[in-house]
Design a protein around this motif. Structure first.
Motif, PDB file in Angstrom:
ATOM      1  N   GLU A   6     -45.105   3.369  -0.808  1.00  0.00           N
ATOM      2  CA  GLU A   6     -46.313   2.828  -0.171  1.00  0.00           C
ATOM      3  C   GLU A   6     -47.552   3.371  -0.885  1.00  0.00           C
ATOM      4  O   GLU A   6     -47.546   4.514  -1.352  1.00  0.00           O
ATOM      5  N   PRO A   7     -48.620   2.592  -0.987  1.00  0.00           N
ATOM      6  CA  PRO A   7     -49.791   2.975  -1.798  1.00  0.00           C
ATOM      7  C   PRO A   7     -50.709   3.954  -1.069  1.00  0.00           C
ATOM      8  O   PRO A   7     -51.876   3.670  -0.793  1.00  0.00           O
ATOM      9  N   MET A   8     -50.192   5.141  -0.786  1.00  0.00           N
ATOM     10  CA  MET A   8     -50.869   6.062   0.107  1.00  0.00           C
ATOM     11  C   MET A   8     -52.181   6.604  -0.465  1.00  0.00           C
ATOM     12  O   MET A   8     -53.161   6.767   0.267  1.00  0.00           O
ATOM     13  N   ALA A   9     -52.229   6.896  -1.754  1.00  0.00           N
ATOM     14  CA  ALA A   9     -53.483   7.405  -2.341  1.00  0.00           C
ATOM     15  C   ALA A   9     -54.589   6.372  -2.214  1.00  0.00           C
ATOM     16  O   ALA A   9     -55.742   6.705  -1.909  1.00  0.00           O
ATOM     17  N   ALA A  10     -54.244   5.109  -2.434  1.00  0.00           N
ATOM     18  CA  ALA A  10     -55.236   4.041  -2.294  1.00  0.00           C
ATOM     19  C   ALA A  10     -55.702   3.913  -0.846  1.00  0.00           C
ATOM     20  O   ALA A  10     -56.890   3.681  -0.585  1.00  0.00           O
ATOM     21  N   TYR A  58     -51.675 -11.817 -12.400  1.00  0.00           N
ATOM     22  CA  TYR A  58     -51.863 -11.684 -10.950  1.00  0.00           C
ATOM     23  C   TYR A  58     -52.696 -10.457 -10.597  1.00  0.00           C
ATOM     24  O   TYR A  58     -53.188 -10.337  -9.473  1.00  0.00           O
ATOM     25  N   VAL A  59     -52.819  -9.510 -11.525  1.00  0.00           N
ATOM     26  CA  VAL A  59     -53.314  -8.171 -11.207  1.00  0.00           C
ATOM     27  C   VAL A  59     -54.783  -8.032 -11.608  1.00  0.00           C
ATOM     28  O   VAL A  59     -55.157  -8.285 -12.749  1.00  0.00           O
ATOM     29  N   THR A  60     -55.601  -7.596 -10.662  1.00  0.00           N
ATOM     30  CA  THR A  60     -57.042  -7.458 -10.881  1.00  0.00           C
ATOM     31  C   THR A  60     -57.401  -6.121 -11.504  1.00  0.00           C
ATOM     32  O   THR A  60     -58.233  -6.048 -12.414  1.00  0.00           O
ATOM     33  N   ALA A  61     -56.794  -5.031 -11.008  1.00  0.00           N
ATOM     34  CA  ALA A  61     -57.156  -3.692 -11.485  1.00  0.00           C
ATOM     35  C   ALA A  61     -56.004  -2.738 -11.234  1.00  0.00           C
ATOM     36  O   ALA A  61     -55.203  -2.931 -10.310  1.00  0.00           O
ATOM     37  N   ILE A  62     -55.932  -1.685 -12.074  1.00  0.00           N
ATOM     38  CA  ILE A  62     -54.901  -0.661 -11.930  1.00  0.00           C
ATOM     39  C   ILE A  62     -55.538   0.719 -12.075  1.00  0.00           C
ATOM     40  O   ILE A  62     -56.573   0.878 -12.716  1.00  0.00           O
ATOM     41  N   SER A  63     -54.893   1.700 -11.446  1.00  0.00           N
ATOM     42  CA  SER A  63     -55.361   3.081 -11.578  1.00  0.00           C
ATOM     43  C   SER A  63     -54.147   3.987 -11.701  1.00  0.00           C
ATOM     44  O   SER A  63     -53.246   3.941 -10.859  1.00  0.00           O
ATOM     45  N   GLU A  64     -54.121   4.786 -12.761  1.00  0.00           N
ATOM     46  CA  GLU A  64     -53.024   5.745 -12.915  1.00  0.00           C
ATOM     47  C   GLU A  64     -53.218   6.875 -11.911  1.00  0.00           C
ATOM     48  O   GLU A  64     -54.192   7.632 -11.992  1.00  0.00           O
ATOM     49  N   THR A  65     -52.307   6.968 -10.964  1.00  0.00           N
ATOM     50  CA  THR A  65     -52.429   7.930  -9.870  1.00  0.00           C
ATOM     51  C   THR A  65     -51.064   8.541  -9.617  1.00  0.00           C
ATOM     52  O   THR A  65     -50.251   8.005  -8.849  1.00  0.00           O
ATOM     53  N   LEU A  89     -56.732  14.002   9.193  1.00  0.00           N
ATOM     54  CA  LEU A  89     -57.705  13.260   8.395  1.00  0.00           C
ATOM     55  C   LEU A  89     -58.659  14.192   7.657  1.00  0.00           C
ATOM     56  O   LEU A  89     -58.976  13.974   6.480  1.00  0.00           O
ATOM     57  N   LYS A  90     -59.124  15.225   8.328  1.00  0.00           N
ATOM     58  CA  LYS A  90     -60.080  16.141   7.676  1.00  0.00           C
ATOM     59  C   LYS A  90     -59.446  16.868   6.482  1.00  0.00           C
ATOM     60  O   LYS A  90     -59.968  16.783   5.358  1.00  0.00           O
ATOM     61  N   PRO A  91     -58.323  17.580   6.663  1.00  0.00           N
ATOM     62  CA  PRO A  91     -57.812  18.357   5.522  1.00  0.00           C
ATOM     63  C   PRO A  91     -57.142  17.538   4.430  1.00  0.00           C
ATOM     64  O   PRO A  91     -57.148  17.950   3.268  1.00  0.00           O
ATOM     65  N   TYR A  92     -56.574  16.379   4.784  1.00  0.00           N
ATOM     66  CA  TYR A  92     -55.776  15.646   3.791  1.00  0.00           C
ATOM     67  C   TYR A  92     -56.429  14.359   3.298  1.00  0.00           C
ATOM     68  O   TYR A  92     -55.922  13.736   2.372  1.00  0.00           O
ATOM     69  N   VAL A  93     -57.534  13.955   3.919  1.00  0.00           N
ATOM     70  CA  VAL A  93     -58.234  12.742   3.467  1.00  0.00           C
ATOM     71  C   VAL A  93     -59.674  13.068   3.091  1.00  0.00           C
ATOM     72  O   VAL A  93     -60.066  12.974   1.924  1.00  0.00           O
ATOM     73  N   PHE A  94     -60.471  13.511   4.050  1.00  0.00           N
ATOM     74  CA  PHE A  94     -61.906  13.665   3.805  1.00  0.00           C
ATOM     75  C   PHE A  94     -62.266  14.904   2.983  1.00  0.00           C
ATOM     76  O   PHE A  94     -63.268  14.902   2.268  1.00  0.00           O
ATOM     77  N   ASP A  95     -61.459  15.962   3.089  1.00  0.00           N
ATOM     78  CA  ASP A  95     -61.749  17.163   2.306  1.00  0.00           C
ATOM     79  C   ASP A  95     -61.222  17.076   0.876  1.00  0.00           C
ATOM     80  O   ASP A  95     -61.426  17.992   0.085  1.00  0.00           O
ATOM     81  N   ASN A  97     -57.372  12.852  -6.225  1.00  0.00           N
ATOM     82  CA  ASN A  97     -55.933  12.954  -6.049  1.00  0.00           C
ATOM     83  C   ASN A  97     -55.436  14.363  -6.370  1.00  0.00           C
ATOM     84  O   ASN A  97     -54.497  14.861  -5.741  1.00  0.00           O
ATOM     85  N   GLN A  98     -56.100  15.031  -7.314  1.00  0.00           N
ATOM     86  CA  GLN A  98     -55.733  16.408  -7.657  1.00  0.00           C
ATOM     87  C   GLN A  98     -55.978  17.353  -6.475  1.00  0.00           C
ATOM     88  O   GLN A  98     -55.196  18.260  -6.204  1.00  0.00           O
ATOM     89  N   ASP A  99     -57.088  17.128  -5.755  1.00  0.00           N
ATOM     90  CA  ASP A  99     -57.379  17.929  -4.561  1.00  0.00           C
ATOM     91  C   ASP A  99     -56.295  17.728  -3.509  1.00  0.00           C
ATOM     92  O   ASP A  99     -55.867  18.674  -2.844  1.00  0.00           O
ATOM     93  N   TYR A 100     -55.875  16.496  -3.347  1.00  0.00           N
ATOM     94  CA  TYR A 100     -54.836  16.184  -2.356  1.00  0.00           C
ATOM     95  C   TYR A 100     -53.535  16.892  -2.715  1.00  0.00           C
ATOM     96  O   TYR A 100     -52.876  17.484  -1.845  1.00  0.00           O
ATOM     97  N   ILE A 101     -53.145  16.833  -3.972  1.00  0.00           N
ATOM     98  CA  ILE A 101     -51.908  17.480  -4.406  1.00  0.00           C
ATOM     99  C   ILE A 101     -51.976  18.982  -4.143  1.00  0.00           C
ATOM    100  O   ILE A 101     -51.000  19.589  -3.679  1.00  0.00           O
ATOM    101  N   ALA A 102     -53.123  19.580  -4.395  1.00  0.00           N
ATOM    102  CA  ALA A 102     -53.283  21.009  -4.100  1.00  0.00           C
ATOM    103  C   ALA A 102     -53.136  21.274  -2.604  1.00  0.00           C
ATOM    104  O   ALA A 102     -52.506  22.258  -2.192  1.00  0.00           O
ATOM    105  N   ALA A 103     -53.681  20.384  -1.787  1.00  0.00           N
ATOM    106  CA  ALA A 103     -53.638  20.565  -0.331  1.00  0.00           C
ATOM    107  C   ALA A 103     -52.228  20.464   0.230  1.00  0.00           C
ATOM    108  O   ALA A 103     -51.900  21.128   1.214  1.00  0.00           O
TER     109      ALA A 103
END
Length: 306
Positions: free
Chosen positions: A34-38, A219-226, A265-271, A275-281
């Motif tokens: 599932e495209p969780m980072a997006a 079919y694809v508009t944009a991609i991001s390596e994540t 939401l605060k520690p894993y999304v807004f803070d 994506n690097q910050d999330y991986i550290a968290a």
């Protein structure tokens, strides 16, 4: 049709393609790709009043409901299966009226997407007959088949404004390669007006062609390596499902909206603005090493579910 040569962009730029009031098809399913980072970036951008449409989903749709971004649910299932049970944020949002329930079944969604792909206004189905789904959908009609005399249900074409996917590989042109079950991703990509995708790795066009094109570039508009962009769901062969993190999520969601906002939401999304910050968290290299070890032996993958 999207034919420009280089579609690579940042995660923020990628998700900015989603607009308020859009109908969004979310890729993957249940605890798989599932495209969780997006979706976390979508929450940070506060793009809401969305209609979500898909097959069987879990933490992805529950997360969007917990963040208040969903107005209408057109899913076939949202839950955590036998592992944790029902989806707390999704259930609260639907029961409170915050989210209008327009759910149906998997095959209905498939036929609606096929109708959009074929450029026809509806498709006949049998799959909801005998159920109460018709009460949720006044737009569904019935007809007598002119060939068999059977009663059939007619469902309208579904053309999402945007499909958000996560794939293992892409080239810069936007060709996507999905390993394992594509779920409804191919149909969603063909039916949607736009497709955006996070991918584990961007590779050369030649290497992508060798692996095989699952969804063609046009079919694809944009991609991001994540990298690890599906976490905490799995993205084999790169990493397994993070049950430990999902348990943390589920516990916060069960406690109610305020607790979920503060504890998740605060520690894993807004803070975490990257994506690097999330991986550290979530535990950094130590956690990633554990998730990557799923294929080194039975003991390793079973330990992920302990």
């Amino acid at each position: 049709m999207y034919t420009y040569e280089n579609k690579e962009c940042s995660l923020r730029e990628l998700v900015s393609h989603v607009k308020r009031d859009d109908c969004v098809a979310v890729g993957g399913g249940l605890s798989w790709r599932e495209p969780m980072a997006a979706l976390r970036e979508l929450i940070r951008q506060d793009t809401g009043n969305l209609t979500v449409a898909g097959s069987a989903h879990g933490i992805d749709i529950d997360l969007l409901c917990g963040a208040g971004l969903v107005a209408v649910s057109g899913e076939s299932y949202v839950g955590f299966e036998q592992d944790f049970g029902m989806a707390p944020n999704y259930r609260r949002a639907c029961e409170s009226g915050q989210v209008r329930v327009a759910d149906s079944c998997c095959y209905t969604l498939v036929q609606q997407l096929r109708a959009a792909i074929a450029g026809i206004p509806f498709m006949p189905i049998r799959s909801v007959q005998g159920s109460s789904f018709m009460n949720l959908h006044p737009e569904y009609k019935t007809m007598t088949c002119p060939y068999t005399g059977d009663e059939l249900v007619l469902v309208p074409a579904l053309q999402p404004d945007i499909a958000i996917l996560h794939a293992q590989y892409a080239d810069k042109h936007g060709n996507l390669h999905i390993e394992g079950p594509p779920v409804a991703d191919i149909l969603s990509a063909k039916a949607a007006k736009k497709v955006i995708a996070t991918v584990e790795k961007i590779i050369s066009r030649e290497e992508l062609a060798t692996k095989g094109v699952t969804i063609p570039y046009f079919y694809v508009t944009a991609i991001s390596e994540t990298a690890y962009g599906a976490h905490p769901t799995s993205c084999y062969p790169f990493y397994g499902y993070d049950r430990e993190h999902t348990a943390l999520y589920y516990d916060a969601a069960q406690e109610g909206h305020a607790s979920f906002a503060e504890r998740y939401l605060k520690p894993y999304v807004f803070d975490n603005v990257s994506n690097q910050d999330y991986i550290a968290a979530i535990g950094g290299d130590k956690k990633l090493e554990k998730l990557r070890a799923w294929n080194t032996g039975a003991q390793q993958w079973m330990a992920l579910y302990a």
